[in-house]
Design an enzyme around this catalytic site. Structure first.
Site, PDB file in Angstrom:
ATOM      1  N   CYS A 404      -5.161   1.599   3.688  1.00 61.51           N
ATOM      2  CA  CYS A 404      -5.774   0.540   2.999  1.00 61.51           C
ATOM      3  C   CYS A 404      -6.308   1.259   1.537  1.00 61.51           C
ATOM      4  CB  CYS A 404      -7.179   0.340   3.640  1.00 61.51           C
ATOM      5  SG  CYS A 404      -7.448  -1.484   3.999  1.00 61.51           S
ATOM      6  N   ASP A 434     -14.889 -14.445   3.963  1.00 54.22           N
ATOM      7  CA  ASP A 434     -15.129 -13.497   4.866  1.00 54.22           C
ATOM      8  C   ASP A 434     -13.964 -12.684   5.428  1.00 54.22           C
ATOM      9  OD1 ASP A 434     -16.719 -12.757   7.240  1.00 54.22           O
ATOM     10  OD2 ASP A 434     -18.010 -14.621   7.114  1.00 54.22           O
ATOM     11  N   ASP A 474     -10.401  -7.535  11.610  1.00 45.39           N
ATOM     12  CA  ASP A 474     -11.205  -8.661  11.155  1.00 45.39           C
ATOM     13  C   ASP A 474     -11.491  -9.843  12.329  1.00 45.39           C
ATOM     14  OD1 ASP A 474     -11.006  -7.987   8.555  1.00 45.39           O
ATOM     15  OD2 ASP A 474      -8.958  -8.796   8.314  1.00 45.39           O
ATOM     16  N   HIS A 525       8.657 -11.196  10.725  1.00 45.41           N
ATOM     17  CA  HIS A 525       9.793 -11.231   9.560  1.00 45.41           C
ATOM     18  C   HIS A 525       9.873  -9.693   9.204  1.00 45.41           C
ATOM     19  CE1 HIS A 525      11.945 -12.540   6.208  1.00 45.41           C
ATOM     20  NE2 HIS A 525      11.514 -11.862   5.473  1.00 45.41           N
ATOM     21  N   ASP A 610     -15.669  -5.110   9.401  1.00 45.57           N
ATOM     22  CA  ASP A 610     -14.864  -3.902   9.919  1.00 45.57           C
ATOM     23  C   ASP A 610     -14.725  -3.221   8.326  1.00 45.57           C
ATOM     24  OD1 ASP A 610     -13.156  -5.751   8.760  1.00 45.57           O
ATOM     25  OD2 ASP A 610     -11.419  -4.858   9.764  1.00 45.57           O
TER      26      ASP A 610
END
Length: 728
Positions: A404, A434, A474, A525, A610
């Site tokens: 991240c 959100d 999430d 995918h 989170d």
């Protein structure tokens, strides 16, 4: 810019023994293009046997023994897999690792050492500690000395060189610790030290007598108990710590591989290849040199390394292999506990402190090969003619972070999404803003989110587990029940069989995480690109109103379920500056799911999110802005990952940190010199849940979390006022 070369062959090193450690170092200096190199080892470090007696005697700290395999793998361009091999399917070319998907190989090498475990001896496994494998023994010995009674007793089984060396070291360590310790050395045969020259034997026996180590020969052991050792004569020998230093036993799983073995050790020829499978090499103590049998000694393992690395490269590239010819004799330097040593050579009696200094110099030189790795960098040079602004972007650039920490800054995201239209459908209850979008679904709602990241650690299986936990974050943050997932993968360019196996590893790991969470992985995918990227689109169901960001109230207590610091740790790992043990610990935290925590927090939390790329501060600010409240955060209560504070103090920052740092303006009391403040802005991957819980529910909630094995801490409280964070 030239694209990365495709991968065409898989080379797997099983075990982080001395030979493989040297191979990794040599490989890093001169890698073979097209090869994916993998190291499989139970942990992030490998202890060096030559310094074990010095550690037992107290001359070295525990960390001085360890070769950091994470740093070494990074230098070699290798992926490291933390796991214990329990078998090889030679027909399918798959290595079985306990608790995870198998790993494919074209060529494999085995360097897993031996054990001095004595499973046939009653009570040994439960009550004794084998001297090998070294890591577990070193940890147990350190703990024993730290908590030993005033007059501890130690029993050592086996009066060969290893048993004598450990007995003298243990006696010295207890004396140095001010303990009135006693060591008894037990030999089943008629004499100790049968395999060394007469001069060295006489010197060592004299040392045992001088140091008051009790030597017992013809001491055949019947059993090991919680109180010590019982001989076949029914004599009980009291001991609080029993060391097994007898024998050299192979790892049991080798017997099921179908490889040709001698007494359980892999038979190899001059090229170090298995006699009945040339795709498998073996070195060190786990191998038997059929062309030139030798005792189990580290000197042979070290000298095998140049031949092994040459032959591995030849096997992978169609070259010619070389033979290994071990020396007929070698110098043994045997430490005697008090910074003296005995030399075994030509039957002479040589001893003294100068020999210990010589041994120490040899050992330190060997370990220096792994402590002093060249600094590697992947920052490209600026071409002579380039677009304006390129030099400025590359100036002082560090290797780009993954996870991240590789996302754009918060201002880029908010500005880029500013033109996004509001939902036009009545069943889309909430779009961007959100943790997840909210859709009407029967009498309840469905939440949907997507997340992906470029790999920050070169293990597809582990990255898939963490990516799945990260994407589910999430869903869990909104208190929803995970429903289904689609994978979006970019696989590096490699030959078909390698891509197929990589995909199997990823899907096996992801399926485990989603099934444990109650969701199905239903497809996805894939495409091919320059590097591994793993992501998932996840849906979840909620029978009522999901937990959002906007419900927090003044007086609510902030609870956090995972420590922070992953961005800093992996920025350091990419630069070769993070300790392997800290990296392994961080990966364990990140792979931990949040489903149990969500199930306990969601029913009571007024708001929840989170913690991911914008750090603890950034995600707390999203709650404050949405809810119109402020927060007082206690730095003393914020939990940090092992090693993160030290790295932050040294100036390590992720590549997203400068963008996150703009949030300092909304943090009263922020101190640039305090590493705890820096870590509040550290981007997290698969971070914990941050929940605003009413004060009357906090104690019961924490107790319930603890009872379910979830560690959560209160880190602050919400108050009236604008969306600012006060630090105290």
């Amino acid at each position: 810019m030239q694209a990365p070369l495709p991968l065409t062959r898989d080379l797997v090193l099983i075990g982080g023994g001395h030979t493989h450690a040297l191979v990794l170092r040599m490989w890093g200096m001169n890698p073979l293009p097209g090869t994916r190199l993998t190291l499989i080892n139970p942990g992030p470090t490998a202890p060096y046997s030559g310094m074990l007696p010095g550690f037992v005697a107290g001359h070295y700290q525990r960390e001085a023994l360890d070769i950091d395999l994470v740093k070494l793998a990074r230098f070699a361009g290798a992926r490291i897999v933390f796991g214990r091999v329990d078998g090889i399917d030679r027909e399918a070319r798959l290595i079985n690792v306990t608790g995870r998907a198998p790993i494919f190989y074209d060529v494999a090498s085995v360097d897993i050492g031996i054990t001095s475990d004595l499973p046939a001896l009653e009570g040994f496994t439960a009550h004794a500690v084998p001297a090998k494998p070294l890591g577990a023994f070193a940890t147990r010995w350190d703990g024993f000395v730290q908590s030993a009674p005033t007059s501890p007793r130690v029993a050592v089984i086996g009066a060969g060189v290893a048993g004598v060396e450990l007995s003298l070291a243990a006696q010295h360590r207890m004396e140095q610790a001010g303990l009135n310790g006693h060591v008894v050395l037990l030999e089943a045969g008629e004499a100790a030290l049968r395999d060394i020259g007469d001069g060295a034997r006489r010197a060592l026996l004299a040392q045992l007598e001088q140091k008051r180590v009790e030597l017992r020969v013809n001491a055949k052991i019947a059993r090991v108990t919680n109180n010590g050792v019982t001989l076949e004569t029914d004599e009980d020998i009291a001991a609080g710590f029993v060391i097994g230093a007898a024998g050299a036993l192979p790892q049991a799983w080798l017997g099921d591989t179908g490889l040709q073995l001698s007494d359980g050790f892999i038979d190899v020829g001059p090229t170090l290849q298995s006699l009945n499978d040339p795709a498998i090499f073996a070195v060190g103590d786990c191998a038997h040199l059929t062309h030139a049998p030798r005792p189990k000694a580290g000197v042979f393992a070290v000298r095998e390394a140049p031949v092994l690395v040459h032959n591995l490269r030849a096997a992978l590239s169609g070259g010619r292999l070389q033979p290994y010819h071990p020396q007929k004799d070698y110098l043994k330097l045997i430490s005697t506990g008090h910074k003296r040593a005995v030399a075994d050579k030509l039957g002479l009696r040589l001893e003294g402190d100068w020999l210990w200094r010589w041994k120490n110099q040899i050992d330190q030189k060997f370990m220096g090969k792994f402590r002093e790795l060249p600094v590697m960098t992947s920052v490209p040079e600026v071409p002579t003619r380039a677009a304006l602004g390129l030099a400025e972007m590359l100036q002082g650039a560090k290797p780009p972070c993954g996870g991240c920490a590789a996302k754009p800054g918060a201002h880029v995201l908010s500005d880029g999404l500013a033109g996004l239209q509001q939902p036009m459908r009545s069943d889309v209850l909430q779009g961007a803003g959100d943790d997840a979008a909210v859709l009407r679904h029967g009498d309840g709602v469905q939440v949907i989110t997507a997340d992906h990241f470029r790999a920050f650690f070169d293990d597809p299986y582990l990255m898939a587990r963490i990516a799945a936990v990260h994407a589910l974050g999430d869903i869990w943050a909104m208190g929803a029940q995970p429903q289904a997932a689609l994978a979006t993968l970019i696989l590096p360019r490699m030959r078909d069989r390698m891509q197929e196996q990589t995909l199997r590893e990823i899907m096996a790991a992801a399926s485990e995480v989603f099934r444990e969470a109650g969701a199905d992985l239903v497809g996805g995918h894939t495409s091919v690109g320059p590097e591994l990227t793993v992501g998932f689109t996840v849906t979840g169901l909620h029978s009522g109103a999901p937990v959002g960001l906007s419900g927090a109230k003044p007086g609510d207590v902030l609870l956090l379920t995972k420590p922070i610091g992953s961005g800093t740790i992996f920025a350091a790992e990419m630069q070769g500056q993070a300790r392997g043990e800290d990296v392994a610990a961080a990966l364990g935290v990140m792979a931990g799911p949040l489903g149990t925590a969500s199930g306990i927090l969601a029913p009571v939390a007024h708001a929840m999110t989170d913690v991911t790329g914008y750090g603890l501060a950034g995600h707390l600010l999203t709650i404050l802005r949405a809810s119109g409240v402020s927060a007082d955060l206690s730095l003393a209560q914020v939990p940090f990952m092992q090693g993160a504070l030290e790295l932050a103090q040294s100036g390590i920052r992720s590549t997203l940190y400068p963008d996150n740092a703009v949030m300092q303006a909304q943090m009263a009391g922020f101190d640039e010199g305090d590493p705890r403040c820096a870590l509040l802005l550290d981007p997290q991957t698969a971070g914990g849940l941050l929940a605003a819980v009413p004060p009357e529910h906090v104690d019961a909630t924490l107790a319930e979390l603890s009872a379910k094995g979830v560690t959560a801490v209160r880190i602050g409280v919400l108050g009236e006022g604008p969306p600012l964070i006060g630090l105290g």
